[in-house]
Design an enzyme around this catalytic site. Structure first.
Site, PDB file in Angstrom:
ATOM      1  N   GLU A  41      -7.249   1.671 -13.379  1.00  0.00           N
ATOM      2  CA  GLU A  41      -6.620   2.847 -12.764  1.00  0.00           C
ATOM      3  C   GLU A  41      -5.406   3.311 -13.576  1.00  0.00           C
ATOM      4  O   GLU A  41      -5.243   4.509 -13.845  1.00  0.00           O
ATOM      5  CB  GLU A  41      -6.220   2.536 -11.316  1.00  0.00           C
ATOM      6  CG  GLU A  41      -7.448   2.359 -10.423  1.00  0.00           C
ATOM      7  CD  GLU A  41      -7.146   2.075  -8.960  1.00  0.00           C
ATOM      8  OE1 GLU A  41      -8.049   2.228  -8.140  1.00  0.00           O
ATOM      9  OE2 GLU A  41      -6.000   1.677  -8.634  1.00  0.00           O
ATOM     10  N   LYS A 101       0.183   5.220  -6.111  1.00  0.00           N
ATOM     11  CA  LYS A 101      -0.826   5.221  -7.201  1.00  0.00           C
ATOM     12  C   LYS A 101      -1.674   6.484  -7.124  1.00  0.00           C
ATOM     13  O   LYS A 101      -1.926   7.147  -8.119  1.00  0.00           O
ATOM     14  CB  LYS A 101      -1.685   3.969  -7.076  1.00  0.00           C
ATOM     15  CG  LYS A 101      -2.761   3.732  -8.119  1.00  0.00           C
ATOM     16  CD  LYS A 101      -4.089   4.386  -7.852  1.00  0.00           C
ATOM     17  CE  LYS A 101      -4.721   4.108  -6.522  1.00  0.00           C
ATOM     18  NZ  LYS A 101      -5.254   2.792  -6.305  1.00  0.00           N
ATOM     19  N   TYR A 144      -9.186  -3.558 -11.086  1.00  0.00           N
ATOM     20  CA  TYR A 144      -8.776  -2.304 -10.441  1.00  0.00           C
ATOM     21  C   TYR A 144      -7.527  -1.703 -11.087  1.00  0.00           C
ATOM     22  O   TYR A 144      -7.510  -0.552 -11.499  1.00  0.00           O
ATOM     23  CB  TYR A 144      -8.407  -2.567  -8.982  1.00  0.00           C
ATOM     24  CG  TYR A 144      -9.527  -2.750  -8.000  1.00  0.00           C
ATOM     25  CD1 TYR A 144      -9.999  -1.680  -7.255  1.00  0.00           C
ATOM     26  CD2 TYR A 144     -10.071  -4.002  -7.757  1.00  0.00           C
ATOM     27  CE1 TYR A 144     -10.989  -1.847  -6.299  1.00  0.00           C
ATOM     28  CE2 TYR A 144     -11.070  -4.184  -6.810  1.00  0.00           C
ATOM     29  CZ  TYR A 144     -11.522  -3.096  -6.079  1.00  0.00           C
ATOM     30  OH  TYR A 144     -12.503  -3.281  -5.136  1.00  0.00           O
ATOM     31  N   HIS A 167     -27.242  22.093  -1.681  1.00  0.00           N
ATOM     32  CA  HIS A 167     -27.255  22.605  -3.041  1.00  0.00           C
ATOM     33  C   HIS A 167     -26.240  23.732  -3.222  1.00  0.00           C
ATOM     34  O   HIS A 167     -26.085  24.533  -2.314  1.00  0.00           O
ATOM     35  CB  HIS A 167     -28.669  23.138  -3.335  1.00  0.00           C
ATOM     36  CG  HIS A 167     -28.857  23.571  -4.743  1.00  0.00           C
ATOM     37  ND1 HIS A 167     -28.891  22.690  -5.801  1.00  0.00           N
ATOM     38  CD2 HIS A 167     -29.011  24.808  -5.267  1.00  0.00           C
ATOM     39  CE1 HIS A 167     -29.073  23.364  -6.923  1.00  0.00           C
ATOM     40  NE2 HIS A 167     -29.135  24.649  -6.633  1.00  0.00           N
ATOM     41  N   CYS A 190       0.822  -1.213   0.000  1.00  0.00           N
ATOM     42  CA  CYS A 190       0.000   0.000   0.000  1.00  0.00           C
ATOM     43  C   CYS A 190       0.856   1.263   0.000  1.00  0.00           C
ATOM     44  O   CYS A 190       0.670   2.152  -0.824  1.00  0.00           O
ATOM     45  CB  CYS A 190      -0.930  -0.007   1.218  1.00  0.00           C
ATOM     46  SG  CYS A 190      -1.796   1.554   1.415  1.00  0.00           S
ATOM     47  N   CYS A 244      -1.425   1.619  -3.180  1.00  0.00           N
ATOM     48  CA  CYS A 244      -2.423   2.691  -3.032  1.00  0.00           C
ATOM     49  C   CYS A 244      -1.839   4.102  -2.964  1.00  0.00           C
ATOM     50  O   CYS A 244      -2.334   5.008  -3.650  1.00  0.00           O
ATOM     51  CB  CYS A 244      -3.233   2.489  -1.752  1.00  0.00           C
ATOM     52  SG  CYS A 244      -3.525   0.792  -1.284  1.00  0.00           S
ATOM     53  N   GLU A 257     -26.052  15.908  -3.790  1.00  0.00           N
ATOM     54  CA  GLU A 257     -27.462  16.139  -3.438  1.00  0.00           C
ATOM     55  C   GLU A 257     -28.394  15.186  -4.193  1.00  0.00           C
ATOM     56  O   GLU A 257     -29.487  14.880  -3.730  1.00  0.00           O
ATOM     57  CB  GLU A 257     -27.880  17.595  -3.677  1.00  0.00           C
ATOM     58  CG  GLU A 257     -27.920  18.019  -5.121  1.00  0.00           C
ATOM     59  CD  GLU A 257     -28.326  19.499  -5.294  1.00  0.00           C
ATOM     60  OE1 GLU A 257     -29.394  19.875  -4.792  1.00  0.00           O
ATOM     61  OE2 GLU A 257     -27.551  20.254  -5.916  1.00  0.00           O
TER      62      GLU A 257
HETATM   63  P1  NDP Z   1      -8.387  -7.750 -10.285  1.00  0.00           P
HETATM   64  O1  NDP Z   1      -8.772  -9.058  -9.739  1.00  0.00           O
HETATM   65  O2  NDP Z   1      -9.143  -6.534  -9.908  1.00  0.00           O
HETATM   66  O3  NDP Z   1      -8.404  -7.823 -11.859  1.00  0.00           O
HETATM   67  C1  NDP Z   1      -7.684  -8.778 -12.571  1.00  0.00           C
HETATM   68  C2  NDP Z   1      -8.081  -8.674 -14.012  1.00  0.00           C
HETATM   69  O4  NDP Z   1      -7.262  -9.527 -14.790  1.00  0.00           O
HETATM   70  C3  NDP Z   1      -9.523  -9.096 -14.251  1.00  0.00           C
HETATM   71  O5  NDP Z   1     -10.090  -8.231 -15.184  1.00  0.00           O
HETATM   72  C4  NDP Z   1      -9.374 -10.499 -14.796  1.00  0.00           C
HETATM   73  O6  NDP Z   1     -10.398 -10.863 -15.675  1.00  0.00           O
HETATM   74  C5  NDP Z   1      -8.078 -10.379 -15.576  1.00  0.00           C
HETATM   75  N1  NDP Z   1      -7.396 -11.657 -15.735  1.00  0.00           N
HETATM   76  C6  NDP Z   1      -7.174 -12.587 -14.787  1.00  0.00           C
HETATM   77  N2  NDP Z   1      -6.496 -13.633 -15.304  1.00  0.00           N
HETATM   78  C7  NDP Z   1      -6.296 -13.342 -16.608  1.00  0.00           C
HETATM   79  C8  NDP Z   1      -5.667 -14.034 -17.666  1.00  0.00           C
HETATM   80  N3  NDP Z   1      -5.111 -15.229 -17.502  1.00  0.00           N
HETATM   81  N4  NDP Z   1      -5.637 -13.436 -18.879  1.00  0.00           N
HETATM   82  C9  NDP Z   1      -6.195 -12.234 -19.074  1.00  0.00           C
HETATM   83  N5  NDP Z   1      -6.805 -11.537 -18.092  1.00  0.00           N
HETATM   84  C10 NDP Z   1      -6.856 -12.093 -16.882  1.00  0.00           C
HETATM   85  O7  NDP Z   1      -6.833  -7.630  -9.950  1.00  0.00           O
HETATM   86  P2  NDP Z   1      -5.851  -6.378  -9.969  1.00  0.00           P
HETATM   87  O8  NDP Z   1      -4.515  -6.947 -10.274  1.00  0.00           O
HETATM   88  O9  NDP Z   1      -6.371  -5.280 -10.786  1.00  0.00           O
HETATM   89  O10 NDP Z   1      -5.878  -5.917  -8.458  1.00  0.00           O
HETATM   90  C11 NDP Z   1      -5.566  -6.866  -7.446  1.00  0.00           C
HETATM   91  C12 NDP Z   1      -6.295  -6.544  -6.175  1.00  0.00           C
HETATM   92  O11 NDP Z   1      -5.700  -5.419  -5.580  1.00  0.00           O
HETATM   93  C13 NDP Z   1      -7.749  -6.160  -6.369  1.00  0.00           C
HETATM   94  O12 NDP Z   1      -8.595  -7.266  -6.368  1.00  0.00           O
HETATM   95  C14 NDP Z   1      -8.007  -5.267  -5.205  1.00  0.00           C
HETATM   96  O13 NDP Z   1      -8.407  -6.068  -4.148  1.00  0.00           O
HETATM   97  C15 NDP Z   1      -6.665  -4.635  -4.932  1.00  0.00           C
HETATM   98  N6  NDP Z   1      -6.609  -3.252  -5.447  1.00  0.00           N
HETATM   99  C16 NDP Z   1      -7.458  -2.329  -4.941  1.00  0.00           C
HETATM  100  C17 NDP Z   1      -7.431  -1.034  -5.400  1.00  0.00           C
HETATM  101  C18 NDP Z   1      -8.384  -0.049  -4.834  1.00  0.00           C
HETATM  102  O14 NDP Z   1      -8.941  -0.313  -3.778  1.00  0.00           O
HETATM  103  N7  NDP Z   1      -8.636   1.063  -5.501  1.00  0.00           N
HETATM  104  C19 NDP Z   1      -6.504  -0.601  -6.430  1.00  0.00           C
HETATM  105  C20 NDP Z   1      -5.657  -1.660  -6.918  1.00  0.00           C
HETATM  106  C21 NDP Z   1      -5.717  -2.931  -6.432  1.00  0.00           C
HETATM  107  P3  NDP Z   1     -11.838 -11.323 -15.135  1.00  0.00           P
HETATM  108  O15 NDP Z   1     -12.541 -10.061 -14.746  1.00  0.00           O
HETATM  109  O16 NDP Z   1     -12.437 -11.964 -16.346  1.00  0.00           O
HETATM  110  O17 NDP Z   1     -11.601 -12.255 -14.025  1.00  0.00           O
END
Ligand code: NDP
Length: 457
Positions: free
Chosen positions: A184, A51, A180, A439, A43, A48, A444
């Site tokens: 982002e 980022k 995510y 407002h 983080c 976080c 709102e």
């Molecule tokens: P996520 O789980 O959010 O997203 C992973 C993405 O990769 C999904 O779209 C998934 O597709 C895709 N994917 C998975 N496997 C494959 C593959 N083999 N080939 C192609 N695409 C694939 O993970 P992130 O890495 O973005 O983030 C990890 C975690 O970190 C999050 O779950 C969250 O908990 C945390 N995080 C939180 C943030 C916040 O609070 N703002 C910011 C950044 C991270 P599909 O949707 O089809 O499964």
């Protein structure tokens, strides 16, 4: 009782490990903490916090445009990636120092080394080549970005770990993923002026969220000029020379780019820790399997945060760490409540959400009412921007309880933190209706939605 060097030894000094260790030490425990990279964890060091600095930097890209509608001229805009990274690094160093000080002030001893388990009470400090013993051990090693190693040339791409230390701003970025991190960073790079193409294997990005969020974010990203290719994955990556690479997609498209960014998920960091060897059960994703008190299958070994793959968010890891310390070192059994956790995606515009998505609510409750609105915010009447705001309330039709609130729009995460209190407290739609609007604000609209949404026939 056996004589151990420590009452608690924590492996991993990220959000969860630090909170647990500090609290345990404050309750009088002798605490040791090992960290192989930098105290602060994902983080603070490469997640976080940095980022959000990049998000702030990127938002200026849109603000300079918008400012024109308000009479400002900003013709000679210049951006220095190097300066941004330098300033970000200075702040991260400062925070890292605070985390170290807080641990030490609480009385914990920090070991800057990788640590692995030798048996249920013995930790081997790799860089110091010695062992220490502890009555209880906490695994708080977090997670790490995953890349698809079956794709030829996969190592030509970077992950979020490297994104914070790029030498220069890329010209063109191809991002893999629709979660995510993918969303982002696609928005960050676009706001900073890069050409961005996002490649997602499914149909709807952010598919874990309410469908309206997914649709709105998709259209806002497209409006900004981000190319989104769905139902496609990387098949091969070629090095073309210099910084240039070519990505071959499963739909036959080829994309030439100077930066490839893997954002296809994260995996729990348990490999090589010696956990399975001493009987700690891992689940099928390699996460430490724990009970409601974060206890593993070995009863003096616990785990909190992303390494347990429950809800992978910093504030959750912090709460799990605190609950563990309360339970084990303050004689106050405490478990984490995972309901109604507010979430944000720092896309541009951002997402704020709490509670049930409409499709989840429809599965669980008999009668579900939906209220939603989609509008251009007042600010954009002068900027000319077509950016829109989405707000949605999901309500239990039988009890009138607000089950979920979903927002895409400026300051959505700030709004949702406050709305989460009302939703968690069990407020009804009537409570929202009885609250006087403030407002003129975007927020709102949350208390002025009166018409139930009726889906088109
Ligand atoms: P996520 O789980 O959010 O997203 C992973 C993405 O990769 C999904 O779209 C998934 O597709 C895709 N994917 C998975 N496997 C494959 C593959 N083999 N080939 C192609 N695409 C694939 O993970 P992130 O890495 O973005 O983030 C990890 C975690 O970190 C999050 O779950 C969250 O908990 C945390 N995080 C939180 C943030 C916040 O609070 N703002 C910011 C950044 C991270 P599909 O949707 O089809 O499964």
């Amino acid at each position: 009782m056996a004589d151990f060097d420590f009452d608690l030894f924590t492996i991993g000094a990220g959000s969860g490990g630090v909170r647990a260790s500090r609290l345990a030490a404050q309750y009088g425990a002798r605490v040791g903490v090992a960290e192989e990279y930098r105290v602060g964890g994902t983080c603070v060091i490469r997640g976080c916090v940095p980022k959000k600095f990049l998000v702030y930097a990127s938002e200026y890209g849109h603000s300079f445009q918008d400012a024109r509608g308000y009479g400002w001229t900003a013709d000679k805009i210049d951006f220095s990636w190097r300066k941004l990274i330098e300033n970000k690094d200075n702040e991260i160093d400062r925070l890292n120092g605070i985390y170290i000080r807080n641990l030490k002030n609480a009385g914990a001893e920090i070991f800057q080394t990788r640590a692995i388990l030798k048996d249920r009470n013995t930790v081997h400090l790799v860089d110091e080549n010695r062992d220490v013993t502890a009555e209880k051990i906490l695994i708080a090693t977090g997670g790490a970005p995953w890349t698809d190693e079956s794709v030829p040339g996969h190592d030509l791409g970077i992950t979020s770990n490297e994104a914070f230390h790029l030498e220069k701003l890329p010209r063109h970025v191809v991002v893999a993923g629709g979660g995510y991190i993918a969303i982002e960073f696609a928005c960050i790079f676009r706001g900073l002026g890069c050409d961005v193409c996002l490649v997602y294997r499914g149909e709807d990005i952010l598919r874990y969220f309410d469908t309206d969020i997914s649709v709105q974010v998709h259209s806002e990203m497209k409006r900004q000029g981000i190319r989104i290719i769905t139902q496609s994955v990387f098949e091969k990556i070629e090095h073309l020379g210099g910084d240039e690479k070519r990505v071959h997609l499963s739909n036959g498209t080829q994309l030439d780019t100077d930066l490839i960014f893997w954002a296809v998920g994260r995996t729990p960091s348990t490999a090589g820790l010696g956990l399975e060897e001493i009987g700690v059960e891992l689940d099928k994703r390699g996460a430490v399997a724990v009970d409601e008190y974060s206890r593993s299958s070995v009863d003096n070994i616990f785990a909190v945060g992303d390494v347990t793959d429950r809800v992978n968010l910093t504030p959750v890891a912090i709460r799990e760490g605190a609950a563990f310390a309360e339970t084990e070192f303050n004689n106050n059994p405490t478990s984490m409540d995972y309901t109604f956790i507010p979430k944000a995606v720092f896309s541009q515009p951002p997402v704020g959400t709490v509670g049930y998505a409409e499709h989840e609510a429809r599965k669980k409750f008999k009668n579900v009412d939906v209220y939603k609105t989609n509008f251009r915010a007042m600010k954009n009447m002068l900027t000319g921007s077509e950016e829109r705001v989405l707000m949605k309330l999901v309500v239990d039709g039988d009890t009138d309880r607000v089950l979920g609130c979903h927002i895409v729009g400026a300051d959505a995460p700030e709004m949702i933190q406050c709305i989460a209190i009302a939703v968690k407290a069990g407020c009804t739609k009537k409570h929202f209706d009885e609250t006087v609007a403030l407002h003129p604000t975007i927020a709102e609209e949350l208390v002025t939605m009166r018409e139930k949404y009726v889906p088109p026939m």
